[in-house]
Design a protein around this motif. Structure first.
Motif, PDB file in Angstrom:
ATOM      1  N   GLY A  87      -5.732 -11.363  -6.743  1.00  0.00           N
ATOM      2  CA  GLY A  87      -4.997 -12.100  -7.473  1.00  0.00           C
ATOM      3  C   GLY A  87      -4.322 -13.027  -6.992  1.00  0.00           C
ATOM      4  N   ASN A  88      -3.196 -12.654  -6.233  1.00  0.00           N
ATOM      5  CA  ASN A  88      -2.439 -13.834  -5.682  1.00  0.00           C
ATOM      6  C   ASN A  88      -1.872 -12.788  -4.511  1.00  0.00           C
ATOM      7  OD1 ASN A  88       0.273 -12.746  -6.369  1.00  0.00           O
ATOM      8  ND2 ASN A  88      -0.167 -13.909  -8.517  1.00  0.00           N
ATOM      9  N   GLN A  89      -1.073 -13.774  -3.601  1.00  0.00           N
ATOM     10  CA  GLN A  89      -0.302 -13.002  -2.514  1.00  0.00           C
ATOM     11  C   GLN A  89       0.939 -13.980  -2.046  1.00  0.00           C
ATOM     12  OE1 GLN A  89      -2.430 -11.529   0.725  1.00  0.00           O
ATOM     13  NE2 GLN A  89      -0.789 -10.217   1.407  1.00  0.00           N
ATOM     14  N   SER A  90       2.070 -13.434  -1.885  1.00  0.00           N
ATOM     15  CA  SER A  90       3.059 -14.400  -1.278  1.00  0.00           C
ATOM     16  C   SER A  90       3.798 -13.942  -0.037  1.00  0.00           C
ATOM     17  CB  SER A  90       4.226 -14.732  -2.365  1.00  0.00           C
ATOM     18  OG  SER A  90       4.770 -13.549  -3.102  1.00  0.00           O
ATOM     19  N   PHE A  91       4.622 -14.306   0.612  1.00  0.00           N
ATOM     20  CA  PHE A  91       5.446 -13.955   1.782  1.00  0.00           C
ATOM     21  C   PHE A  91       6.718 -14.559   1.930  1.00  0.00           C
ATOM     22  CE2 PHE A  91       0.811 -14.468   2.775  1.00  0.00           C
ATOM     23  CZ  PHE A  91       0.521 -13.155   3.393  1.00  0.00           C
ATOM     24  N   GLY A  92       7.608 -13.642   1.959  1.00  0.00           N
ATOM     25  CA  GLY A  92       9.050 -14.134   1.911  1.00  0.00           C
ATOM     26  C   GLY A  92       9.671 -13.715   3.313  1.00  0.00           C
ATOM     27  N   HIS A  93       9.718 -14.731   4.210  1.00  0.00           N
ATOM     28  CA  HIS A  93      10.162 -14.336   5.458  1.00  0.00           C
ATOM     29  C   HIS A  93      11.893 -14.393   5.612  1.00  0.00           C
ATOM     30  CE1 HIS A  93       6.456 -13.748   7.811  1.00  0.00           C
ATOM     31  NE2 HIS A  93       6.162 -14.577   6.772  1.00  0.00           N
ATOM     32  N   THR A  94      12.466 -13.232   6.256  1.00  0.00           N
ATOM     33  CA  THR A  94      13.809 -13.373   6.516  1.00  0.00           C
ATOM     34  C   THR A  94      14.097 -14.111   8.036  1.00  0.00           C
ATOM     35  OG1 THR A  94      14.289 -11.230   5.485  1.00  0.00           O
ATOM     36  CG2 THR A  94      16.064 -12.066   7.017  1.00  0.00           C
ATOM     37  N   ARG A  95      13.296 -14.010   9.050  1.00  0.00           N
ATOM     38  CA  ARG A  95      13.052 -14.895  10.184  1.00  0.00           C
ATOM     39  C   ARG A  95      11.790 -14.726  10.568  1.00  0.00           C
ATOM     40  NH1 ARG A  95      11.716 -11.368  14.289  1.00  0.00           N
ATOM     41  NH2 ARG A  95      12.624  -9.275  14.164  1.00  0.00           N
ATOM     42  N   PRO A  96      11.631 -15.517  11.641  1.00  0.00           N
ATOM     43  CA  PRO A  96       9.967 -15.415  12.173  1.00  0.00           C
ATOM     44  C   PRO A  96       9.777 -14.467  12.797  1.00  0.00           C
ATOM     45  CG  PRO A  96      11.120 -17.673  12.650  1.00  0.00           C
ATOM     46  CD  PRO A  96      12.459 -16.615  12.104  1.00  0.00           C
ATOM     47  N   ILE A  97       8.574 -13.904  12.865  1.00  0.00           N
ATOM     48  CA  ILE A  97       7.993 -12.521  13.520  1.00  0.00           C
ATOM     49  C   ILE A  97       7.766 -13.283  14.873  1.00  0.00           C
ATOM     50  CG2 ILE A  97       6.047 -11.017  14.062  1.00  0.00           C
ATOM     51  CD1 ILE A  97       6.064 -11.044  10.709  1.00  0.00           C
ATOM     52  N   HIS A  98       8.129 -12.562  16.175  1.00  0.00           N
ATOM     53  CA  HIS A  98       7.789 -12.947  17.479  1.00  0.00           C
ATOM     54  C   HIS A  98       7.163 -11.986  18.190  1.00  0.00           C
ATOM     55  CE1 HIS A  98      11.217 -10.853  18.872  1.00  0.00           C
ATOM     56  NE2 HIS A  98      12.023 -11.547  17.813  1.00  0.00           N
ATOM     57  N   GLN A 141      -0.970  -9.183  -5.871  1.00  0.00           N
ATOM     58  CA  GLN A 141      -1.462  -8.829  -7.179  1.00  0.00           C
ATOM     59  C   GLN A 141      -2.935  -8.613  -6.983  1.00  0.00           C
ATOM     60  OE1 GLN A 141      -2.019 -11.048 -11.082  1.00  0.00           O
ATOM     61  NE2 GLN A 141      -0.329  -9.606 -11.578  1.00  0.00           N
ATOM     62  N   LEU A 142      -3.489  -7.438  -7.235  1.00  0.00           N
ATOM     63  CA  LEU A 142      -4.856  -7.126  -7.345  1.00  0.00           C
ATOM     64  C   LEU A 142      -5.413  -7.045  -8.727  1.00  0.00           C
ATOM     65  CD1 LEU A 142      -4.715  -4.312  -4.460  1.00  0.00           C
ATOM     66  CD2 LEU A 142      -5.101  -6.814  -4.259  1.00  0.00           C
ATOM     67  N   VAL A 143      -6.334  -7.441  -9.153  1.00  0.00           N
ATOM     68  CA  VAL A 143      -7.109  -7.212 -10.329  1.00  0.00           C
ATOM     69  C   VAL A 143      -8.349  -6.642 -10.290  1.00  0.00           C
ATOM     70  CG1 VAL A 143      -8.161  -8.654 -12.068  1.00  0.00           C
ATOM     71  CG2 VAL A 143      -6.259  -9.887 -10.772  1.00  0.00           C
ATOM     72  N   VAL A 144      -8.480  -5.489 -11.113  1.00  0.00           N
ATOM     73  CA  VAL A 144      -9.664  -4.738 -11.282  1.00  0.00           C
ATOM     74  C   VAL A 144     -10.245  -5.033 -12.536  1.00  0.00           C
ATOM     75  CG1 VAL A 144     -10.736  -2.531 -11.176  1.00  0.00           C
ATOM     76  CG2 VAL A 144      -8.600  -2.844 -10.102  1.00  0.00           C
ATOM     77  N   ARG A 145     -11.374  -5.764 -12.402  1.00  0.00           N
ATOM     78  CA  ARG A 145     -12.220  -6.396 -13.431  1.00  0.00           C
ATOM     79  C   ARG A 145     -12.636  -5.000 -14.611  1.00  0.00           C
ATOM     80  NH1 ARG A 145     -16.803  -8.048 -11.774  1.00  0.00           N
ATOM     81  NH2 ARG A 145     -16.310  -7.075  -9.584  1.00  0.00           N
ATOM     82  N   GLY A 146     -12.567  -5.137 -15.643  1.00  0.00           N
ATOM     83  CA  GLY A 146     -12.973  -4.420 -16.672  1.00  0.00           C
ATOM     84  C   GLY A 146     -14.655  -4.067 -16.626  1.00  0.00           C
ATOM     85  N   GLU A 147     -14.924  -3.099 -17.147  1.00  0.00           N
ATOM     86  CA  GLU A 147     -16.320  -2.830 -17.309  1.00  0.00           C
ATOM     87  C   GLU A 147     -17.183  -4.083 -17.899  1.00  0.00           C
ATOM     88  OE1 GLU A 147     -18.069  -0.121 -16.007  1.00  0.00           O
ATOM     89  OE2 GLU A 147     -16.208   0.420 -15.236  1.00  0.00           O
ATOM     90  N   ASP A 148     -16.513  -5.017 -18.684  1.00  0.00           N
ATOM     91  CA  ASP A 148     -17.692  -6.086 -19.547  1.00  0.00           C
ATOM     92  C   ASP A 148     -16.964  -7.255 -19.007  1.00  0.00           C
ATOM     93  OD1 ASP A 148     -18.278  -4.090 -21.254  1.00  0.00           O
ATOM     94  OD2 ASP A 148     -16.776  -4.622 -22.849  1.00  0.00           O
TER      95      ASP A 148
END
Length: 149
Positions: A87-98, A141-148
């Motif tokens: 569905g969607n994805q977001s990233f909130g960084h406190t500091r860069p990864i190195h 957020q993951l979405v699992v489509r219904g049977e229909d």
């Protein structure tokens, strides 16, 4: 079959630690087509105030995906992987990864809900360094489509 809503609030600790290397950062930068010297050149990264090369913001997907897969493949949750879409994805960084970071993550199921015949599962991963300091929080957020659907 609907998702088991009793999974809401569950947490999944890291199965292992992930050591960030220059090579893995370079491979990821290559894969996304980003030539930023901060991802490749230690001297450029140090000149910009970083201890070593830094990772692109979405680099944590490497370790986050394995944690998400642990959750969605749990047979008790009742998720049909063949019907799942991102569905969607977001990233909130406190500091860069190195390079040199040793990261751990704990993944949480924040919410499971049904809407319009589809199931939605909201996940959060808290990523910390070797000292336990926060580095990044991811949400998906993951979405699992219904049977229909």
């Amino acid at each position: 079959m609907p998702l088991d809503q009793s999974f809401t609030g569950r947490s999944y600790p890291s199965a292992s630690k992930y050591e960030v290397s220059r090579e893995k950062i370079r491979e990821f930068a290559d894969a996304i087509g980003d030539e930023n010297p901060l991802y490749r050149d230690p001297d450029a990264a140090r000149a910009a105030g970083h201890p070593d090369v830094i990772a692109p913001p979405t680099f944590v997907t490497i370790i986050n995906l394995a944690a998400i897969n642990t959750i969605v493949t749990d047979p008790e949750l009742g998720l049909d992987y063949s019907r799942m879409v991102h569905g969607n994805q977001s990233f909130g960084h406190t500091r860069p990864i190195h390079a040199g970071d040793v990261l751990e993550l704990t993944t949480h199921i924040e919410k499971i809900m049904a809407r319009a015949g589809n199931d939605f599962i909201d996940l959060r991963a808290d990523i910390t360094d070797a000292q336990g300091a926060p580095v990044c929080t991811t949400r998906a957020q993951l979405v699992v489509r219904g049977e229909d659907s």
